[in-house]
Design a protein around this motif. Structure first.
Motif: not given
Length: 344
Positions: A305-310
């Motif tokens: 559930d991690e975003t590219p920004a994360d």
């Protein structure tokens, strides 16, 4: 706010010192110079100073066009659109002059013309392909127009090739030959979405040349450019065809590693680090040894559930740890903890 005011004050002072009129264009250049938002702009200005060239209004106009005006892709799209419109008008004139009963072709060309609103490279390329296909089909059915239509078809083929070149330039860093930040953002988003869908691992490697500003100050930007190209070549030679290497900005590089767990990515980072550190830099024109350069490397693996920004944020944190703990090393950070550190 205070920092922004300081940059603005320095920009105004610099324009006065250089006897330049305080135009919005000049202000934008010097404000960006002092804020450091565009490292390549800073390098271009510093090169002018190094070479003893004055910072004239003419040179600043060239830099403004390069860094602040419509980018190369937008200009190419605009020019390509005008050429397509001209070609469509010419083809329609040929049809009317010949009296050819080619209703389908004429309607297709008129529809293409009506669709000629603002488009990106991908849409323009598709449009050129469609026009070329219709033109070749028409040429087969109407021998009288064959030579003229073949000429128009050849023009469309040439335009498509030119657009392909522009598309490649739009995603490539001109200095290093690696992909640029623009492609990185799109590729990482795509890789994250694919990893989330398939459950396959994805890792990100961020690397930065240690003490690069001091190296530039000591040896000049021309040598610095050679160093950037050397690191880029080393990275490119070390990765797989499925990996994506980019110049992230300034002296920082990034590699998107699909189907790679953090341990594998860390090993790759160590391989790149050792390879760069083993190279002896020599100024051949002066026959002077410049020593070696080193890299700090940060690695992170995509978490659920991690975003590219994360993911970028954690890889950057790992890179920061590598620098804070002595540089010339690889640090990998897990989703909740800081796992490993390697290096010499």
């Amino acid at each position: 706010m205070e920092q922004a005011t300081n940059w603005a004050d320095r920009a105004m002072a610099r324009m006065a010192a250089e006897s330049l009129p305080p135009t919005p264009q000049h202000f934008a250049i010097w404000y960006s110079y002092y804020s450091g938002d565009l490292p390549d702009l800073n390098r271009a200005l510093d090169k002018l100073a190094e070479a003893g060239h004055g910072v004239t209004a003419e040179r600043l106009a060239e830099l403004h066009d390069r860094f602040f005006s419509l980018d190369h892709e937008k200009q190419a799209v605009r020019e390509a659109g005008a050429r397509i419109q001209g070609a469509l008008s010419h083809l329609l004139e040929l049809l009317r002059a010949s009296g050819a009963g080619s209703d389908r072709y004429g309607r297709a060309l008129q529809q293409f013309g009506e669709d000629m609103e603002v488009r990106g490279l991908e849409q323009l390329s598709a449009l050129v392909d469609a026009i070329a296909a219709e033109t070749r089909l028409m040429a087969e059915h109407n021998r009288e127009l064959h030579s003229q239509l073949q000429s128009s078809s050849s023009q469309m083929d040439e335009l498509r090739r030119n657009l392909d070149v522009v598309r490649q330039e739009a995603i490539t860093d001109s200095l290093t030959g690696l992909f640029n930040r623009r492609l990185f953002d799109a590729s990482l988003a795509e890789a994250v979405a694919r990893a989330a869908q398939t459950g396959r691992p994805l890792s990100l490697l961020m690397t930065d040349i240690d003490h690069f500003k001091q190296f530039n100050d000591a040896h000049g930007h021309t040598i610095g450019d050679h160093v950037l190209a050397l690191v880029a070549r080393t990275v490119k030679e070390s990765i797989r065809a499925t990996d994506t290497a980019v110049r992230y900005g300034g002296e920082e590089f990034a590699v998107i590693l699909p189907d790679s767990r953090m341990a594998d990515a860390a090993r790759l980072g160590e391989q790149i680090r050792k390879s760069v550190a083993s190279k002896k830099l020599v100024n051949r024109s002066r026959n002077v040894t410049l020593g070696t350069i080193t890299l700090s490397v940060g690695v992170a693996q995509l978490a659920r559930d991690e975003t590219p920004a994360d993911l970028i944020k954690r890889a950057d944190a790992a890179l920061y740890d590598a620098k804070q703990s002595g540089r010339n090393r690889v640090v990998a950070i897990g989703s909740r903890d800081r796992d490993t550190g390697q290096g010499g």
